[in-house]
Design a protein around this motif. Structure first.
Motif, short mmCIF file in Angstrom:
data_model
loop_
_atom_site.label_atom_id
_atom_site.label_comp_id
_atom_site.label_asym_id
_atom_site.label_seq_id
_atom_site.Cartn_x
_atom_site.Cartn_y
_atom_site.Cartn_z
N GLY A 1 0.83 -1.21 0.00
CA GLY A 1 0.00 0.00 0.00
C GLY A 1 0.86 1.26 0.00
O GLY A 1 0.54 2.24 -0.68
N LEU A 2 1.95 1.22 0.74
CA LEU A 2 2.84 2.38 0.80
C LEU A 2 3.48 2.65 -0.57
O LEU A 2 3.59 3.81 -1.01
N ALA A 3 3.85 1.57 -1.25
CA ALA A 3 4.42 1.74 -2.60
C ALA A 3 3.37 2.33 -3.55
O ALA A 3 3.69 3.17 -4.40
N ALA A 4 2.12 1.91 -3.37
CA ALA A 4 1.04 2.48 -4.20
C ALA A 4 0.89 3.97 -3.92
O ALA A 4 0.63 4.77 -4.83
N ALA A 5 1.06 4.35 -2.64
CA ALA A 5 0.97 5.77 -2.27
C ALA A 5 2.11 6.56 -2.94
O ALA A 5 1.90 7.67 -3.43
N ILE A 6 3.28 5.97 -2.94
CA ILE A 6 4.42 6.64 -3.56
C ILE A 6 4.21 6.74 -5.08
O ILE A 6 4.46 7.79 -5.68
N ASP A 7 3.70 5.66 -5.67
CA ASP A 7 3.39 5.71 -7.10
C ASP A 7 2.38 6.82 -7.40
O ASP A 7 2.43 7.46 -8.45
N TYR A 8 1.46 7.01 -6.47
CA TYR A 8 0.47 8.08 -6.64
C TYR A 8 1.16 9.45 -6.56
O TYR A 8 0.97 10.31 -7.42
N LEU A 9 1.98 9.61 -5.52
CA LEU A 9 2.60 10.91 -5.25
C LEU A 9 3.56 11.35 -6.36
O LEU A 9 3.63 12.54 -6.69
N ILE A 10 4.27 10.38 -6.94
CA ILE A 10 5.27 10.77 -7.94
C ILE A 10 4.65 11.10 -9.30
O ILE A 10 5.36 11.48 -10.22
N GLN A 11 3.32 10.99 -9.39
CA GLN A 11 2.67 11.46 -10.63
C GLN A 11 2.70 12.98 -10.72
O GLN A 11 2.53 13.55 -11.78
N PHE A 12 2.83 13.63 -9.55
CA PHE A 12 2.84 15.09 -9.54
C PHE A 12 4.27 15.60 -9.75
O PHE A 12 5.23 14.96 -9.34
N ASP A 13 4.35 16.78 -10.35
CA ASP A 13 5.66 17.41 -10.50
C ASP A 13 6.09 17.93 -9.11
O ASP A 13 5.35 18.71 -8.50
N PRO A 14 7.24 17.49 -8.60
CA PRO A 14 7.62 17.85 -7.23
C PRO A 14 7.70 19.36 -7.00
O PRO A 14 7.27 19.85 -5.94
N ALA A 15 8.22 20.09 -7.96
CA ALA A 15 8.36 21.54 -7.79
C ALA A 15 6.97 22.19 -7.74
O ALA A 15 6.71 23.07 -6.92
N GLU A 16 6.08 21.71 -8.61
CA GLU A 16 4.73 22.26 -8.65
C GLU A 16 4.00 21.97 -7.33
O GLU A 16 3.28 22.82 -6.80
N LEU A 17 4.20 20.75 -6.84
CA LEU A 17 3.57 20.33 -5.59
C LEU A 17 4.06 21.20 -4.43
O LEU A 17 3.26 21.67 -3.61
N LYS A 18 5.35 21.43 -4.41
CA LYS A 18 5.93 22.24 -3.33
C LYS A 18 5.39 23.67 -3.40
O LYS A 18 5.02 24.24 -2.37
N ASP A 19 5.32 24.21 -4.61
CA ASP A 19 4.78 25.57 -4.78
C ASP A 19 3.33 25.64 -4.32
O ASP A 19 2.92 26.58 -3.65
N TYR A 20 2.57 24.62 -4.71
CA TYR A 20 1.14 24.61 -4.36
C TYR A 20 0.97 24.59 -2.84
O TYR A 20 0.20 25.36 -2.28
N GLU A 21 1.73 23.70 -2.19
CA GLU A 21 1.59 23.56 -0.74
C GLU A 21 2.10 24.80 -0.01
O GLU A 21 1.53 25.21 1.01
N THR A 22 3.16 25.41 -0.53
CA THR A 22 3.69 26.64 0.08
C THR A 22 2.68 27.78 -0.07
O THR A 22 2.41 28.52 0.88
N ASP A 23 2.10 27.87 -1.25
CA ASP A 23 1.11 28.91 -1.51
C ASP A 23 -0.09 28.76 -0.57
O ASP A 23 -0.59 29.72 0.00
#
Lengths: 139, 409
Positions: free
Chosen positions: B285-307
């Protein structure tokens, strides 16, 4: 003096007459406000109920087999709950307190957090008071 | 093609419900994050088709389960850029990962007179295991304080490092204030003094950089359930050279190579540290979560969460009588506050009536609360599926609670 179940029935009736949860909390906080002020010197570590998220103090004294309770909390919601317990239990025969089985908190469906959380609860408060009641004998 | 963050919310079925007649606003993500459909499906699939005990079965299901479990280890190793998959030890969570190191590393390398350095910003789970280790060994427990802004005092840290220091244990992100600690600098300073570092990444791995080789972390611990994976599975990364030298923590099946009445030899890494039948499905299940998370662009994700965090900080700071705790240069995903005259517990309970889930109390960081001179805070914490609407709902909720209390005074 009314018995614990009689007072409890009155509380259930009172709360059921209130329309929504805001009014119920209003009433609860009012009950807390009406609680006589607890002297600071009674807020000792011994009187602090263990296992509550908020600070709750109970000071008890025994007079001829009856338990008298003073209480306070830094949470206004818990202070309201504490006020209910004081109205229900203070001055009652200690044997009645020791055997009290309060149902109003479940019956009203309010304050589920008070019965479900291990860290905060009427259970912890009742255990604390029952312990005091157990040592309170008729002279 | 990366996945758009605005599409994330629909992937989390639990978010689509009414709580106390209001749409759920879930802002308790630092305690546990919700799970996307793909994680839930991976667990259901495992139990419907592949369930078996792993590693020594010779039948098809055992082989499939073993393959899925070990593939998960590789996925996780890849995600945090571990050099080897066998540097990934599965545990029940961050707490167990840290305890494993405190016992095993402590057994091998810590003796009377040695020192362990932690910080005042630690969660109890990265504080108490070290405190107890020091008690057991007669070692000295040293605590780096934080300042008014919620930043660690690195000068004090530098002065504490010495030839007596055996290990530094520090979080990347504080769970109660959200401070992003200068983890690379801390690791560099420690390494210059020849001291290994354990990073508690429970609050950072899902939000920030998590490249253990780039950080040069010696140990790196996190939980599955805070990174959109299942509850009950955690990860301990350790550099091979440390894990090789450390004795087993728990013993029993799986972790042995040979057992006779006078001699026991241990299995290779990582199995040396995985006694007993493991949680087979958790890592899947954890690997599935990581597979889910890495679909997003990390920089975009960080910007979104910071914003989103900055939007929250801005709106909260406009509310009269509201205090936000800490003012670190970098903060991640945590909004800690109190409103004058309203105890944190009361705020949490009343917000729940509006369908808003936050956490209240000490957040397992009593030293932080003591340093701030408070009994606790309200903590709203964000995840990738949160939106500005969630923040607006929180702010409206706080104002309604204020009105409710104002009527009383």
């Amino acid at each position: 003096m009314k018995t614990i179940p009689e007072i409890e029935a009155q509380f259930i009736d009172d709360f059921n007459q209130l329309e929504n949860w805001e009014e119920k909390y209003d009433y609860l906080i009012e009950l807390g406000d009406s609680l006589p002020e607890m002297p600071a010197e009674l807020k000792t570590a011994d009187n602090l109920v263990k296992g509550c998220q908020s600070s709750v103090w109970f000071a008890t004294r025994c007079e001829d087999g009856r338990l008298f309770i003073e209480a306070d909390s830094d949470s206004l919601i818990i202070k309201g709950i504490v006020a209910i317990l004081v109205q229900l239990l203070s001055g009652q025969p200690s044997s009645d307190i020791a055997h009290a089985d309060l149902t109003m908190f479940e019956t009203l469906g309010l304050w589920r957090h008070l019965s479900s959380q291990r860290s905060n609860g009427v259970t912890a408060m009742m255990a604390h008071l029952k312990q005091s009641a157990a040592t309170c004998q008729i002279n | 093609m990366t996945k758009s963050i605005s599409s994330a919310r629909a992937d989390f079925p639990i978010l689509n419900q009414l709580v106390n007649d209001h749409p759920l606003v879930y802002l308790d993500n630092a305690a546990t994050a919700q799970k996307p459909r793909s994680v839930i499906d991976s667990l259901v699939h495992y139990y419907e088709f592949d369930n078996a005990n792993i590693h020594r079965g010779n039948h098809t299901l055992a082989i499939r389960a073993t393959e899925a479990h070990e593939a998960a280890r590789s996925t996780i190793a890849g995600f945090i850029n571990a050099q080897y998959a066998h540097e990934i030890v599965f545990t029940r969570g961050t707490t167990e990962s840290i305890n494993l190191v405190a016992y095993s590393f402590g057994e091998a390398f810590v003796k009377a007179g040695d020192e362990i350095i932690v910080t005042e910003l630690e969660h109890h789970s990265n504080y108490v295991p070290w405190f107890l280790l020091c008690k057991r060994k007669g070692a000295t427990f040293r605590v780096v304080p934080f300042d008014q802004d919620g930043e660690l005092d690195l000068e004090v840290f530098k002065s504490m490092l010495s030839e007596k220091t055996r290990l530094v244990a520090v979080n990347h992100v504080s769970n109660s204030l959200g401070t992003v600690n200068p983890i690379s600098e801390i690791i560099q300073l420690a390494h210059q003094a020849g001291v290994p570092v354990l990073v508690d990444a429970a609050q950072s791995v899902q939000h920030l950089d998590h490249d253990v080789q780039a950080l040069d972390a010696d140990f790196y611990a996190f939980s599955g359930h805070k990174i959109y994976g299942p509850t009950g599975v955690g990860v301990l990364y350790g550099k091979e050279k440390w894990l090789e030298e450390m004795p087993p923590f728990l013993s029993g099946g799986e972790m042995i190579e040979n057992v006779t009445c006078d001699k026991v030899t241990f299995n290779t890494l990582p199995f040396k540290f995985e006694a007993g039948t493991p949680d087979v499905s958790g890592p899947i299940g954890l690997a599935a979560a990581i597979d889910y998370l890495i679909q997003f662009d990390p920089a975009e994700l960080k910007d979104y969460e910071t914003d989103l965090l900055n939007y929250g900080l801005e709106l909260l700071s406009d509310i009269p009588d509201l205090t936000i705790y800490g003012n670190p240069k970098h903060r991640s995903s945590i909004l800690p506050f109190n409103v004058a005259g309203i105890q944190h517990y009361d705020m949490g309970v009343l917000l729940d009536n509006y369908g808003i889930a936050v956490r209240t109390g000490q957040h397992c960081t009593q030293p932080v609360m003591d340093a701030l001179g408070i009994t606790g805070t309200v903590r709203a914490s964000l995840a990738l599926y949160n939106t500005r609407e969630d923040i607006d709902a929180l702010v409206n909720g706080i104002k309604r609670v204020q009105r409710l209390f104002r009527r009383k005074s």
